[in-house]
Design an enzyme around this catalytic site. Structure first.
Site, short mmCIF file in Angstrom:
data_model
loop_
_atom_site.label_atom_id
_atom_site.label_comp_id
_atom_site.label_asym_id
_atom_site.label_seq_id
_atom_site.Cartn_x
_atom_site.Cartn_y
_atom_site.Cartn_z
N HIS A 20 1.16 5.61 0.68
CA HIS A 20 0.22 6.30 1.59
C HIS A 20 -0.22 5.32 2.67
O HIS A 20 -0.10 5.58 3.86
CB HIS A 20 -0.98 6.83 0.81
CG HIS A 20 -2.20 7.06 1.65
ND1 HIS A 20 -2.25 8.04 2.62
CD2 HIS A 20 -3.39 6.43 1.70
CE1 HIS A 20 -3.43 8.00 3.22
NE2 HIS A 20 -4.14 7.02 2.68
N TYR A 23 1.10 7.68 -9.47
CA TYR A 23 1.00 9.14 -9.47
C TYR A 23 2.33 9.87 -9.28
O TYR A 23 2.35 11.08 -9.21
CB TYR A 23 -0.01 9.61 -8.42
CG TYR A 23 0.21 9.08 -7.00
CD1 TYR A 23 1.13 9.68 -6.15
CD2 TYR A 23 -0.52 7.99 -6.53
CE1 TYR A 23 1.32 9.21 -4.86
CE2 TYR A 23 -0.34 7.50 -5.23
CZ TYR A 23 0.58 8.12 -4.40
OH TYR A 23 0.77 7.66 -3.13
N ARG A 76 6.91 11.93 1.86
CA ARG A 76 6.52 10.56 2.17
C ARG A 76 7.22 9.64 1.17
O ARG A 76 6.82 9.55 0.02
CB ARG A 76 5.00 10.43 2.04
CG ARG A 76 4.43 9.16 2.63
CD ARG A 76 2.97 9.01 2.23
NE ARG A 76 2.85 8.54 0.88
CZ ARG A 76 1.93 8.94 0.01
NH1 ARG A 76 1.04 9.83 0.35
NH2 ARG A 76 1.90 8.44 -1.20
#
Lengths: 422, 338
Positions: free
Chosen positions: A318, A327, A314
């Protein structure tokens, strides 16, 4: 009877779906049609210490084929394993390319609209275009598709118009219902909760003697959900014609695979449930198509379910409510940029002489325009119908809800949302 | 008009009859659940059905409640009318997600494109000396869930008729079976198929002094209480069997309370936010000015269902029901704090 193999008579022949027997097993034994036999409670354990065959009992072909395979056809330099390239007419390669480019154009425009306050929270799929398009490309209209929420590219291929998908993400009820003629389920918000449905649809098709298949996708995060395991286990037990496409994009919001599972090769869950597991390069549209086409053919011919793990990444957030910088490092994202599914496909197309740089540019511009036209249509359709609130809960409204509906409509009238005279 | 032949059946036999008739008359009906095939279900409600209709229509499933309900919803989407069995209602919690997210919502989510025509059958309730999680009455969860209908029979005849109606219903139905009275008594059940409308309560006894409302296994206990009150006190009890928890028959309740002015509601489930609370709210909305006393409830308590050595003290019984009715009748409206 050393391997338990003769306990039941042989199962449905390969290519023959056990249409009458929804259990997907031989009719012998329990129904009293086969010879009486002593049933073993469990498969035999070899005496001493030895490796064990994955499938110990007499099982349908699907379970016997419960192997683990890897497929990569088109590498990141745009070089293909020629013998494995799908045998398609040139125009179809170009259509696949266009679908991937359109997916990315839609993605970019939706992000843009969300940032401008014209769209609700949106889950982009930047970087996953090959997985998205490759999985649904081998589906027929009569087949079923049960998407997770990061599946707009696949949904567009299936016939969901872009303005319809915009309605969905902008919070209009109309957006959730599959368009007429599209044999799909709406996507699932509760992670993994749609997999038992996909298995159930597939079981239902078999019971009704239909030879269509179901394809369902989900993510690496969903793979931790109990419902996902239950769905796969049911599918294997009932030889249900369903293809499970696990889009392993490396992250469940911020949770990495090593925090999600102790087994990095998620495709291994296939053989563990009694179905083949196929691990493909998810940024390689040929590999995804090939694995899904084969799995669908097996499903339609009575061979049961398959798990296809598409390893992808990805590239973006998100959802529009997420900040991935918290992160993960930019360097990691950059490394994956070099594996872009669209760029490598374009290199291959150019190398094959099917398109040139100017052609790619023209496709990109045409797709941008197509998305803008869809946005305009969406704006024309973006009218909420609050008066419909009670209209879809039951087939006909129970008495007690009629009273509540009156109260609600009075509220709408008082607010001037609907005509006070109605 | 010739009376249809009657057979004396238990509730288990009556439910089996309804399932058998549905399988026979509608090729889209299929059954799935744990141990329902060869074994005929742990309570034998599906006895003989797999033998008769085959493993394609009566399916033994893996031991997975979420999978059973989810697969049933999927089958309904594909055009079937599945009847799923969860072995004990305590285990439906493992399927809560599928019931709430999919079974209840799919019609609305898809704007009638995929109605979920399915029934989830499950035995509920206490009094059978079972281990933990086998005795709960959590019908309030499902009544609180939009999109579902919730039905609870109280006798063999109405069990058969309501199950037939539930299977034919265009919406998903939670069908709670009072296992305490699965085999407690027999009742005449006609040969000819019959259905009862979902959403309608039934007046079991007509009376003038007080309305007593119960359902499921508690109906018998309420009936016993009503008989005692008549015999010992000369009290005329109007007994209502709710039958349908959702939708609830507000009209029958309100009309009765307007006549009697007093009401007691009985159920096994915990009190807070239980079905009695909803009944009382509706009485407030529709019959408040006719009330001569506060509405009382005799229910389970807000504790975990007890281990079975204690269960009879927890469950409403005829004496506790009769006591509540007497207190309601003895209520003096002039005794109000000033």
């Amino acid at each position: 009877m050393k391997h338990g193999g003769t306990v039941r008579s042989s199962a449905a022949r390969p290519g023959e779906r056990a249409a009458v027997d929804g259990a997907g097993r031989t009719q012998a034994g329990a129904n009293g049609q086969g010879p009486p036999a002593v049933k073993e409670a469990a498969a035999p354990v070899p005496f001493g210490r030895r490796s064990i065959d994955l499938v110990a009992r007499d099982r349908p072909a699907a379970a016997r084929a419960a192997t683990l395979t890897g497929i990569s056809i088109l590498n990141e330099s745009g070089i293909a394993h020629d013998a494995l390239v799908p045998d398609l007419p040139p125009a179809e390669f170009l259509r696949i390319h266009r679908a991937m480019v359109l997916t990315r154009a839609f993605d970019g425009r939706m992000l843009n609209m969300q940032r401008q306050g014209q769209m609700g929270t949106f889950a982009p799929g930047y970087g996953q275009e090959a997985t998205q398009i490759g999985q649904v490309w081998p589906l027929r209209a009569e087949d079923w598709f049960s998407p997770s929420y990061r599946s707009f590219g696949a949904q567009i291929v299936r016939g969901w118009t872009m303005d319809h998908l915009m309605l969905l993400w902008a919070g209009f009820h109309e957006g959730f219902a599959p368009p007429p003629g599209v044999n799909d389920l709406p996507f699932s918000i509760v992670i993994g909760s749609h997999l038992p449905l996909a298995t159930g649809v597939a079981m239902g098709l078999t019971i009704q003697g239909r030879r269509d298949a179901v394809l369902v996708n989900f993510g690496d995060g969903a793979s931790s959900e109990g419902a996902v395991h239950e769905a796969m286990n049911f599918a294997a037990v009932f030889t249900a014609p369903v293809v499970f496409v696990l889009e392993n994009n490396g992250y469940a919001i911020s949770t990495t695979l090593e925090h999600q599972t102790g087994q990095d090769i998620l495709a291994a869950r296939g053989p563990a449930c009694g179905m083949p597991g196929v691990r493909v390069d998810g940024n390689d549209v040929f590999a995804v198509m090939t694995a899904c086409r084969e799995a669908l053919e097996r499903a339609r011919s009575g061979g049961g379910p398959t798990l296809v793990e598409a390893v992808t990444y990805r590239m973006g957030v998100h959802t529009t409510a997420d900040d991935p910088k918290v992160y993960r490092d930019d360097a990691e994202v950059e490394a994956w940029r070099a594996r872009c599914p669209i760029a490598r496909f374009e290199k291959w197309l150019v190398g094959r002489g099917l398109i040139d740089e100017a052609g790619v540019q023209a496709v990109t511009e045409a797709c941008e325009l197509e998305v803008l036209e869809a946005r305009d249509r969406f704006r024309g359709r973006a009218v909420a119908h609050p008066e419909e609130l009670f209209d879809f809960v039951y087939e006909s409204l129970p008495e007690e809800l009629r009273e509540q509906r009156e109260e609600y409509l009075a509220r709408l009238r008082a607010k001037g949302v609907i005509d006070p005279a109605t | 008009m010739a009376e249809s032949t009657m057979h004396q059946l238990t509730m288990v036999e009556a439910l089996n009859l309804a399932l058998c008739e549905a399988l026979e008359h509608d090729p889209t009906v299929c059954l799935l659940g744990q141990d329902i095939g060869v074994n005929g279900g742990v309570f034998r409600v599906t006895k003989g059905l797999q033998e008769r209709f085959g493993r394609g229509r009566v399916m033994d499933t893996p031991l997975a409640e979420c999978g059973i309900v989810g697969a049933a919803v999927g089958m309904a989407i594909s055009g079937l009318r599945p009847v799923a069995e969860i072995q004990f209602s305590g285990f439906t919690m493992q399927a809560f997600d599928q019931i709430e997210q999919n079974m209840a919502r799919f019609r609305n989510r898809t704007r009638h494109r995929y109605p979920i025509r399915m029934v989830l059958r499950t035995p509920y309730g206490g009094g059978i000396r079972a281990v933990e999680h086998h005795s709960e009455s959590r019908e309030a969860y499902w009544a609180h869930t939009p999109g579902l209908k919730v039905v609870i029979p109280s006798s063999p005849r109405n069990a058969r008729a309501l199950l037939a109606a539930a299977i034919a219903d265009p919406d998903p139905v939670i069908f709670y079976e009072p296992k305490l009275i699965y085999r407690a008594f027999r009742e005449d059940v006609p040969d000819a198929p019959e259905t009862l409308p979902i959403g309608r309560a039934r007046i079991v006894l007509e009376g003038t002094d007080v309305t007593l409302i119960a359902y499921g296994a508690m109906l018998r206990r309420a009936r016993e209480a009503a008989d005692d009150l008549r015999d010992l006190d000369g009290t005329s009890v109007e007994l209502i069997d709710l039958l349908s928890i959702s939708p609830m028959d507000t009209q029958t309740i309100a009309e009765s309370v307007r006549r009697t002015g007093r009401c007691v509601v009985v159920h096994e489930g915990p009190r807070t936010c239980g079905i009695a609370a909803e009944v009382i709210a509706r009485i407030n909305e529709h019959a408040f000015e006719h009330l001569l006393a506060p509405v009382r409830r005799v229910t389970g308590f807000d504790v975990h269902f007890p281990y079975f050595q204690t269960e009879e003290h927890y469950l409403p019984d005829p004496d506790s029901i009769a006591r509540a009715v007497r207190e309601t009748i003895a209520w003096d409206p002039t005794h109000r704090p000033r």
